[in-house]
Design a protein around this motif. Structure first.
Motif, mmCIF file in Angstrom:
data_model
loop_
_atom_site.group_PDB
_atom_site.id
_atom_site.type_symbol
_atom_site.label_atom_id
_atom_site.label_comp_id
_atom_site.label_asym_id
_atom_site.label_seq_id
_atom_site.Cartn_x
_atom_site.Cartn_y
_atom_site.Cartn_z
ATOM 1 N N ILE A 222 -44.893 23.585 -22.381
ATOM 2 C CA ILE A 222 -45.509 23.288 -21.090
ATOM 3 C C ILE A 222 -45.424 21.795 -20.799
ATOM 4 O O ILE A 222 -45.144 21.384 -19.667
ATOM 5 C CB ILE A 222 -46.970 23.774 -21.077
ATOM 6 C CG1 ILE A 222 -47.016 25.307 -21.150
ATOM 7 C CG2 ILE A 222 -47.689 23.287 -19.833
ATOM 8 C CD1 ILE A 222 -48.414 25.871 -21.278
ATOM 9 N N ALA A 223 -45.655 20.974 -21.815
ATOM 10 C CA ALA A 223 -45.569 19.519 -21.617
ATOM 11 C C ALA A 223 -44.157 19.098 -21.226
ATOM 12 O O ALA A 223 -43.970 18.291 -20.298
ATOM 13 C CB ALA A 223 -46.008 18.796 -22.880
ATOM 14 N N ALA A 224 -43.156 19.632 -21.919
ATOM 15 C CA ALA A 224 -41.775 19.287 -21.593
ATOM 16 C C ALA A 224 -41.405 19.747 -20.184
ATOM 17 O O ALA A 224 -40.769 19.010 -19.415
ATOM 18 C CB ALA A 224 -40.831 19.903 -22.619
ATOM 19 N N THR A 225 -41.822 20.950 -19.821
ATOM 20 C CA THR A 225 -41.524 21.470 -18.487
ATOM 21 C C THR A 225 -42.226 20.660 -17.414
ATOM 22 O O THR A 225 -41.648 20.368 -16.354
ATOM 23 C CB THR A 225 -41.948 22.942 -18.401
ATOM 24 O OG1 THR A 225 -41.306 23.698 -19.433
ATOM 25 C CG2 THR A 225 -41.587 23.531 -17.050
ATOM 26 N N ALA A 226 -43.482 20.288 -17.670
ATOM 27 C CA ALA A 226 -44.233 19.512 -16.688
ATOM 28 C C ALA A 226 -43.604 18.147 -16.454
ATOM 29 O O ALA A 226 -43.595 17.646 -15.318
ATOM 30 C CB ALA A 226 -45.685 19.357 -17.144
ATOM 31 N N LEU A 282 -43.109 7.000 -16.634
ATOM 32 C CA LEU A 282 -42.930 6.499 -17.998
ATOM 33 C C LEU A 282 -44.228 6.602 -18.789
ATOM 34 O O LEU A 282 -44.220 6.991 -19.965
ATOM 35 C CB LEU A 282 -42.439 5.058 -17.959
ATOM 36 C CG LEU A 282 -41.052 4.820 -17.374
ATOM 37 C CD1 LEU A 282 -40.735 3.328 -17.345
ATOM 38 C CD2 LEU A 282 -39.992 5.568 -18.181
ATOM 39 N N VAL A 283 -45.344 6.274 -18.151
ATOM 40 C CA VAL A 283 -46.641 6.360 -18.831
ATOM 41 C C VAL A 283 -46.973 7.806 -19.163
ATOM 42 O O VAL A 283 -47.426 8.124 -20.270
ATOM 43 C CB VAL A 283 -47.737 5.728 -17.950
ATOM 44 C CG1 VAL A 283 -49.119 5.995 -18.544
ATOM 45 C CG2 VAL A 283 -47.507 4.226 -17.825
ATOM 46 N N PHE A 284 -46.740 8.716 -18.210
ATOM 47 C CA PHE A 284 -47.022 10.128 -18.455
ATOM 48 C C PHE A 284 -46.153 10.679 -19.588
ATOM 49 O O PHE A 284 -46.639 11.403 -20.463
ATOM 50 C CB PHE A 284 -46.793 10.933 -17.174
ATOM 51 C CG PHE A 284 -47.022 12.411 -17.332
ATOM 52 C CD1 PHE A 284 -48.300 12.916 -17.450
ATOM 53 C CD2 PHE A 284 -45.955 13.302 -17.369
ATOM 54 C CE1 PHE A 284 -48.519 14.273 -17.599
ATOM 55 C CE2 PHE A 284 -46.151 14.650 -17.520
ATOM 56 C CZ PHE A 284 -47.447 15.144 -17.636
ATOM 57 N N VAL A 288 -47.501 12.157 -23.422
ATOM 58 C CA VAL A 288 -47.214 13.505 -23.934
ATOM 59 C C VAL A 288 -45.970 13.499 -24.809
ATOM 60 O O VAL A 288 -45.326 14.534 -24.978
ATOM 61 C CB VAL A 288 -47.049 14.509 -22.768
ATOM 62 C CG1 VAL A 288 -48.314 14.600 -21.934
ATOM 63 C CG2 VAL A 288 -45.857 14.123 -21.886
ATOM 64 N N ARG A 289 -45.632 12.342 -25.379
ATOM 65 C CA ARG A 289 -44.369 12.213 -26.122
ATOM 66 C C ARG A 289 -44.305 13.163 -27.309
ATOM 67 O O ARG A 289 -43.239 13.708 -27.608
ATOM 68 C CB ARG A 289 -44.191 10.767 -26.587
ATOM 69 C CG ARG A 289 -45.237 10.269 -27.558
ATOM 70 C CD ARG A 289 -45.125 8.780 -27.793
ATOM 71 N NE ARG A 289 -46.058 8.280 -28.789
ATOM 72 C CZ ARG A 289 -47.334 8.054 -28.569
ATOM 73 N NH1 ARG A 289 -47.845 8.293 -27.368
ATOM 74 N NH2 ARG A 289 -48.120 7.587 -29.533
ATOM 75 N N GLY A 295 -41.366 20.088 -27.641
ATOM 76 C CA GLY A 295 -40.935 21.051 -26.636
ATOM 77 C C GLY A 295 -39.438 21.116 -26.468
ATOM 78 O O GLY A 295 -38.858 22.198 -26.369
ATOM 79 N N VAL A 296 -38.786 19.960 -26.442
ATOM 80 C CA VAL A 296 -37.336 19.966 -26.239
ATOM 81 C C VAL A 296 -36.590 20.469 -27.465
ATOM 82 O O VAL A 296 -35.423 20.842 -27.380
ATOM 83 C CB VAL A 296 -36.828 18.560 -25.847
ATOM 84 C CG1 VAL A 296 -37.424 18.119 -24.535
ATOM 85 C CG2 VAL A 296 -37.148 17.550 -26.947
ATOM 86 N N THR A 297 -37.233 20.454 -28.649
ATOM 87 C CA THR A 297 -36.590 20.977 -29.857
ATOM 88 C C THR A 297 -37.014 22.406 -30.162
ATOM 89 O O THR A 297 -36.450 23.017 -31.065
ATOM 90 C CB THR A 297 -36.923 20.092 -31.061
ATOM 91 O OG1 THR A 297 -38.349 20.015 -31.224
ATOM 92 C CG2 THR A 297 -36.371 18.692 -30.871
ATOM 93 N N LEU A 298 -37.995 22.937 -29.424
ATOM 94 C CA LEU A 298 -38.417 24.313 -29.665
ATOM 95 C C LEU A 298 -37.283 25.267 -29.317
ATOM 96 O O LEU A 298 -36.698 25.195 -28.241
ATOM 97 C CB LEU A 298 -39.642 24.636 -28.807
ATOM 98 C CG LEU A 298 -40.266 26.033 -29.002
ATOM 99 C CD1 LEU A 298 -40.793 26.162 -30.434
ATOM 100 C CD2 LEU A 298 -41.391 26.261 -28.008
#
Length: 303
Positions: A222-226, A282-284, A288-289, A295-298
């Motif tokens: 969800i974080a990666a998609t957001a 960039l801050v957001f 959620v880094r 997320g991108v590696t899931l």
């Protein structure tokens, strides 16, 4: 002279006198890789560094010939002009930045709230013509915004959504939901459905099982998609410039583009506005880094 097998065995193993193959590697190749990466980094970061430097230069240094890279006077007047009116009559961009925050933030939340349950349904249930439905959903992103902006403008004019934040929020959400569904479906597929089956055996409903067991495991996705949905809404230009004309509603991208016009361009102000515009995303992404990396590696390792 011919040699028998017994004699060959008795004389020991036959040695291969073929010269060894030289492998590419070693310290020389490592140095070359570092040099190439450094050159690539300089090429990619040079526009960003140039923008940062321009934003803190005085106007006489910005337009100096030859260009001044290090010998210039530092000033923050351009950043001040971004948010307040300057003496030359330019209006501050604070309202446009606030509009971008509201429109991009609300549309990202709506797209996530609508897209995650839809992705779960497409992943868990055997829907009729599911592949065709997913292809139709994705096909809405095939068309560039400039192709559909005129029909949307005519429709918005009939229902009174021109020059409104609600109109931008609705169109950004509509364009982000297909992307959210497709991206989140891959994440949901990686969560075993047996978790929900076990929860339903313990008396939970299917929705309760999804909320209590599956949804927490989807937080990285969800974080990666957001983040990607926010980037689209934050940077969107075509809908913002065609569907808004008032400075009270217009978002930052067309407002910054409006600074470029006339006979002269205040490049220091443009660079400062671009710097301020880039910071929120960039801050957001930084906040959620951890979830973003997960997320991108899931799904990289299949079950």
């Amino acid at each position: 002279m011919a040699v028998s097998v017994d004699e060959a065995v008795s004389t020991g193993p036959v040695r291969d006198h073929t010269p060894p193959t030289r492998r590419f590697g070693g310290r020389g190749s490592a140095v070359l890789e570092v040099v190439l990466l450094a050159v690539l980094a300089v090429v990619m970061l040079f526009p960003v560094l140039w923008m940062i430097e321009t934003s803190i230069k005085q106007n006489r240094d910005v337009y100096a010939v030859p260009a001044k890279f290090f010998d210039f006077t530092v000033t923050l007047d351009h950043f001040k002009d971004v948010f307040v009116s300057s003496g030359s009559g330019r209006s501050g961009l604070s309202v446009s930045f606030l509009n971008s925050v509201v429109v991009a933030g609300v549309s990202t939340v709506l797209a996530t709230v609508l897209g995650v349950p839809a992705a779960w349904a497409y992943s868990r249930f055997a829907l009729k013509a599911k592949k065709d439905q997913l292809f139709f959903i994705l096909s809405t992103r095939f068309m560039p915004p400039v192709v559909v902006v005129i029909p949307i403008f005519l429709m918005y004019r009939q229902v009174g959504l021109i020059d409104t934040q609600l109109g931008l929020i609705l169109i950004y959400t509509a364009f982000n939901v297909p992307f959210t569904i497709w991206m989140m479906k891959g994440f949901v597929d990686e969560v075993p459905g047996e978790y929900e089956d076990a929860a339903m055996l313990d008396g939970y409903t299917r929705l309760q099982a999804f909320r209590k067991f599956t949804l927490p495991l989807l937080v990285p996705g969800i974080a990666a998609t957001a983040v990607f949905a926010l980037i689209f809404s934050w940077n969107e230009f075509v809908f913002a410039i065609f569907l808004t004309s008032s400075d009270d509603v217009r978002t930052a991208p067309p407002a910054i583009a409006g600074l470029i016009g006339g006979t002269t361009v205040d490049w220091g102000l443009v660079a400062a506005a671009s710097m301020v515009f880039a910071l929120p995303v960039l801050v957001f992404a930084y906040l959620v880094r951890k979830h973003l990396i997960a997320g991108v590696t899931l799904g990289a390792v299949r079950r």
